[in-house]
Structure formats: C-alpha cells, structure tokens
Design a protein around this motif. Structure first.
Motif, mmCIF file in Angstrom:
data_model
loop_
_atom_site.group_PDB
_atom_site.id
_atom_site.type_symbol
_atom_site.label_atom_id
_atom_site.label_comp_id
_atom_site.label_asym_id
_atom_site.label_seq_id
_atom_site.Cartn_x
_atom_site.Cartn_y
_atom_site.Cartn_z
ATOM 1 N N LEU A 91 -12.507 7.873 37.384
ATOM 2 C CA LEU A 91 -11.673 7.522 36.233
ATOM 3 C C LEU A 91 -11.932 6.068 35.803
ATOM 4 N N GLU A 92 -12.045 5.844 34.418
ATOM 5 C CA GLU A 92 -12.211 4.498 33.864
ATOM 6 C C GLU A 92 -10.892 4.097 33.196
ATOM 7 N N LYS A 93 -10.338 2.927 33.530
ATOM 8 C CA LYS A 93 -9.048 2.472 33.017
ATOM 9 C C LYS A 93 -9.215 1.069 32.447
ATOM 10 N N PHE A 140 -2.631 1.240 29.264
ATOM 11 C CA PHE A 140 -4.031 1.416 29.643
ATOM 12 C C PHE A 140 -4.607 2.624 28.924
ATOM 13 N N LYS A 181 -7.386 5.439 29.450
ATOM 14 C CA LYS A 181 -8.127 6.051 30.556
ATOM 15 C C LYS A 181 -9.109 7.074 29.991
ATOM 16 N N SER A 182 -10.217 7.206 30.716
ATOM 17 C CA SER A 182 -11.195 8.223 30.345
ATOM 18 C C SER A 182 -12.008 8.590 31.569
ATOM 19 N N ALA A 239 -13.549 4.450 27.411
ATOM 20 C CA ALA A 239 -12.239 3.820 27.224
ATOM 21 C C ALA A 239 -12.395 2.385 26.744
ATOM 22 N N ASP A 269 -5.638 12.160 26.919
ATOM 23 C CA ASP A 269 -4.796 11.066 27.403
ATOM 24 C C ASP A 269 -3.555 11.606 28.110
ATOM 25 N N LEU A 306 -4.546 12.957 31.572
ATOM 26 C CA LEU A 306 -4.831 11.884 32.533
ATOM 27 C C LEU A 306 -3.554 11.130 32.931
ATOM 28 N N GLU A 307 -2.603 10.998 31.977
ATOM 29 C CA GLU A 307 -1.352 10.323 32.309
ATOM 30 C C GLU A 307 -0.351 11.253 32.972
#
Length: 553
Positions: free
Chosen positions: A34-36, A48, A50-51, A58, A108, A111-112
């Motif tokens: 994960l990229e934040k 944030f 995220k992707s 992101a 999104d 991921l959240e």
C-alpha cells in the motif's frame, strides 16, 4: 439422496473456507504493498491518499489536491464560499463553489474500510474545518495588518510629497530654459509650441505630475486594503482585471515605438513646411515680397489652403502607422465620420467654396461700402464661411458666402470706378418747360455740400410718361460713406429752389374731360388757344386788355 446432499454440503464448506483464506491473503499482500501520501494545506495534514501498487499513483493525486487547496486558500472567504458533494456512478466529487477539489472513489472507500458516502463527508468536513480555522485572525495578526496598512499609507503620502517637490524644482528650471530658448534667434524650439503660450513646458510637466499621482493612487490604494480579509479577495480580482489590459497596452506601446518615430518625422517635416509657408505669406501680405499678378490679400487664404493640403498629405502618410488603423472597427468609424461630414455639412461646404471663389474674385475688401441683398453697409470682416457687414444704421449683419455668390454685389468704394455718382429723380407736368426744370435742379446741386463742381452735375430726362416728365439729377462725389446725408441735402435744396421759383413738384394726372383748351404745350399757349374758363378769368382780371394799359401809360 441423503448421501448426495451431505457430500455437496461438505464440498461447499470447503470451497467457502478456501475463498475466505484467499481474500485474507490478498488483503495482507495489499497492506504490504500500500502507498499512502498525505494531503497538506498550510502545514496541516488533512487526510491521506492511499493506492495499491499498480493503480493510479497516490503521489500524483495528492499533488493535484494540494494545488487545488492552495488556490482555494488564496481566495477563501467563509462568508461567501461553501463546500458541497456531487455523487456520480462510482465516485463522489468534493467542490468549493464551482471549483473541483478532489474525488472520492470506491477504491478509496475499500482501502479506508468505510462506505464511500461516509468517507466523502469526513474529508469534506476536514477541509471545511481547516479553512475556517485558518480564516480566523488573531489580535496580533490584526495589529500586523493594520500596521502594514498605515505603513503603506505613510509611504504613499511620502511618495506624493516627493513627487510634488521634485516637479516644483523641475518647473523652475524649465521656466528658465524655456525663456532662454524662445529668446534665441533662429531657435527651432519655438516652431513646435503654440504661438502665444507662456510656460508651456511647466504646463506639460504639471500634467505629467498629476497623471503620475493619479496612477500611484490607482495602484497603491487597493494594495493598502489588501491587508484586510474583507477586501483581500476584491483587491486580487481588481489586479487580475487590470493586469491583462495593462499588459496589452504596454506591449502595444512597445510595438508602436518604431511607427512613432516615423510619425514624429512626418509631423516635424509638415510643421516645418507650414511655418515656411506662413513666413512667405506674411511677407507677401506686408508687401516685402511681391509676385506678378498676385494680390496681397490673396496671401493669407492661399497660405491657409496650402497648409491644409500639407497637413492632409501628412495625415495620409501617417494613417497606416496609427495603432489599429487596419482594424474593421477603425475603418467603420472612419466611414461613419465621413458620412456624417458629407450629409451634415452640405451648406458649410457650399459656403467654404463660395468663400474661396469670392476671395479670388475680389469683389470687395474690408472697409468697402457695398450693397448686398438690398443691404448697404461697410465690410468689417470676411471669413471662409461668412461675411460681416455693418449697415448705415450701425447694424451688424452676417451674410453666408453662398448667398453673396449667387446674388448681386454693388461696390461703392471700388478704386477702379472713380468717383461715385449720386442721383435722384423728380417728376413735373408738361406745363413746366424742361429748361426751367434743368436749371432749377442744377442750382440745387450747386448748393448741396460734398458734391463736385468739376465734373459738373447734369440732368437727364429719363422718361416721358402720360402726364408728366421724369427728370434725373446726377452729381459726382467722393464721400461715398456719407451718401444718406448727401441725398438728404440734395432733396432739401431741390425743395428750396423750386419753392423760390413758385413751381410745385408733383405728378399731375388728367382725365378724359379737358378744360377746353386747344393745347397744353407752354410754347404754343396763347390767348386764342386758351380754354373758355381761362379766357373768362383773363377778362375779369383785365389780362386780355393790353391796349388800355398802354393808353394809361
């Protein structure tokens, strides 16, 4: 049947447990990849982005959102700006007024770990609270802003005072320079300023000073109010509005400089030829320069016409170099102005042409006594449009030149005609001998003042009418401006002379019934041809008895 059901149930349970295990493994792998990236505004992290690796980065999304928030922060006003959500098929837009800030997608929300609607509301709330918190100004900040305002005000006042001081010193210096250059013989500077000007340089510098002060106030006053939140946004819009036209004008001026030099050269050349022409016409008018068959009164109008041609030719050369001369709007305005002049100045153009024709015809000069349209008076002024006449009753009359050109002009003071002949006519009956009438009229002319004895007056029998004869008395005079007085004196002395001779000035009329006389011709009238009434009167008065008179003697 029971065995089949149990077997299928066992197989389905094993398959479900295997799918759950694969999803958990995918989530674990996703968390690890994960990229934040934080979304930051004014050193405050709002949320944030995220992707997952392999999806849209992101970092790129966060950078775009930060840029949008920065633009919003420069003009945000909590009283007028509002945030709202716009739901689409698989994403939700968060906007402020009409400006898009960011989008919240299903990815999104996954991921959240929240529904997309709740996540969008949370992010909108974070952004709103952040901007409202930063829009509140502390007391210290207020003092700073007020101090900056007062400092700018003081600086603007000081600059204005400095400009006035500098220009006052420059004006004193320019006054001395102007007097020095204008008093020099052969100075070219005096050809480029108005003829009767005083301190023209000082006037131009004052215009420049006032323009500079207005420009500073125009630019500086909004800048001072930019320190206050209630006007900060308006000031920014103001500078945005004036930025484009100012840049356009500035670039236009820079591009116009080469053409400006060409226009200046043409203007200086045309001005030089016009001044030379003015000097030549002045010398001709003062008879310092004489041209064959060219009258001095032609000099001034000819100089004006040639000056107009010079400037018209210069304007034709300058026109292509004027800014916007090739635009359709400029050409349309030129055509419109030309149409107005053509349709609205027909009579004016007719008067101008008539004025030019009259100038070169020279039917009269200023000071001449003339008769125009049954008006007798002296020419006091003549222009290209009208001629001003002062009548013998001291009335000023303005006559259009077009009317003069189509009418008759009698000039009583033309030097080519010599002395003026004044004349008046009386009528007498056929019973008055013409020799007697002529002698009496000449006697009256000799008594009248301002009439020449040489050449001598003379009488003309102008007509033999049914009942009377017309006698015209003619006499020479040089006092053409006193003709009303001369005519009055002639008439007065005619009355006196005929009164002394016992002759009535009248025009007799005869009816068809005569008094019985054979004739009324004086030379043929005797006692035999008289009417019976006349014979009776002669008998009663004794006029017909000459012998008795002789005997008494």
């Amino acid at each position: 049947m029971l065995i089949i059901t149990l077997v299928s149930h066992l197989l389905y349970g094993q398959d479900t447990s295997s799918k759950q295990n694969s999803k958990q493994n995918d989530v674990k792998n996703s968390v690890q990849e994960l990229e934040k990236v934080p979304v930051i505004s004014k050193n405050d992290t709002l949320f944030f982005i995220k992707s997952v690796k392999g999806n849209y980065p992101a970092t790129v999304r966060a950078r775009a959102i930060n840029k949008n928030l920065k633009i919003l922060a420069s003009s945000y006003n909590k009283l007028t700006d509002s945030f709202y959500l716009k739901t689409s098929h698989d994403y939700i837009e968060i906007s402020c007024n009409r400006n898009l800030l960011l989008t919240v997608t299903q990815g999104d929300a996954i991921l959240e770990g929240k529904p997309i609607e709740i996540l969008a509301k949370l992010r909108k709330q974070n952004i709103k609270e952040h901007f409202e918190k930063n829009s509140i100004i502390s007391n210290i900040e207020w003092f700073k802003r007020i101090g900056s305002f007062l400092l700018c005000l003081l600086a603007l006042y000081g600059i204005v005072r400095l400009i006035n001081l500098l220009f006052s010193k420059i004006n004193k210096r320019l006054s001395k320079i102007e007097r020095h250059f204008l008093n020099r013989n052969g100075s070219l500077l005096r050809y480029f300023i108005p003829g009767n000007s005083n301190n023209i340089f000082v006037f131009l510098m004052n215009v420049l000073r006032i323009g500079l002060i207005i420009f500073l106030l125009f630019i500086g006053t909004p800048f001072m109010f930019s320190f206050f939140p209630f006007s900060e946004k308006l000031v920014q819009k103001f500078y945005i509005y004036i930025e484009e036209p100012v840049i356009y004008i500035f670039n236009g001026i820079i591009d116009f400089i080469p053409s400006l030099f060409f226009i200046i050269i043409i203007g200086i050349t045309a001005r030089y030829f016009a001044r030379v022409l003015n000097v030549i016409t002045t010398d001709i008018e003062r008879e310092k320069l004489q041209l064959h068959n060219f009258h001095k009164d032609w000099a001034k109008p000819t100089g004006k016409l040639l000056t107009i041609f010079i400037y018209a030719f210069a304007l034709v050369l300058i026109f292509p170099y004027l800014p916007g001369s090739g635009s359709s709007a400029f050409q349309g305005v030129s055509i419109f102005i030309g149409a107005i002049i053509s349709f609205g100045s027909t009579s004016a153009i007719a008067n101008i042409i008539a004025g030019i024709v009259i100038t070169y015809m020279r039917p009269f000069q200023i000071g001449d006594r003339v008769k125009i349209d049954n008006l007798v008076g002296d020419i006091i002024n003549k222009t290209i449009l009208v001629t001003h006449l002062r009548t013998t009753k001291n009335e000023d009359v303005t006559i259009p030149n077009a009317n003069i050109l189509v009418g008759n002009i009698i000039n009583y003071s033309s030097p080519e005609t010599g002395n003026l002949i004044v004349h008046t006519t009386i009528t007498l009956g056929y019973d008055v001998p013409w020799e007697t009438a002529n002698d009496l009229l000449l006697k009256a002319a000799n008594r009248a003042p301002l009439l020449f004895k040489d050449p001598a007056p003379f009488v003309l029998q102008t007509s033999l009418d049914d009942f009377y004869v017309s006698y015209e008395l003619n006499a020479y005079t040089e006092a053409y401006k006193k003709t009303p007085f001369i005519y009055s004196e002639i008439h007065k002395y005619i009355l006196d002379v005929f009164d002394e001779a016992g002759i009535e000035i009248l025009s007799p009329g005869y009816t068809a019934a005569r008094d019985g006389s054979v004739t009324t011709v004086p030379s043929h009238l005797n006692s035999e041809t008289k009417s019976p009434i006349s014979k009776l009167i002669d008998h009663l008065t004794g006029s017909n008895q000459p012998n008795i008179t002789n005997k008494k003697n």
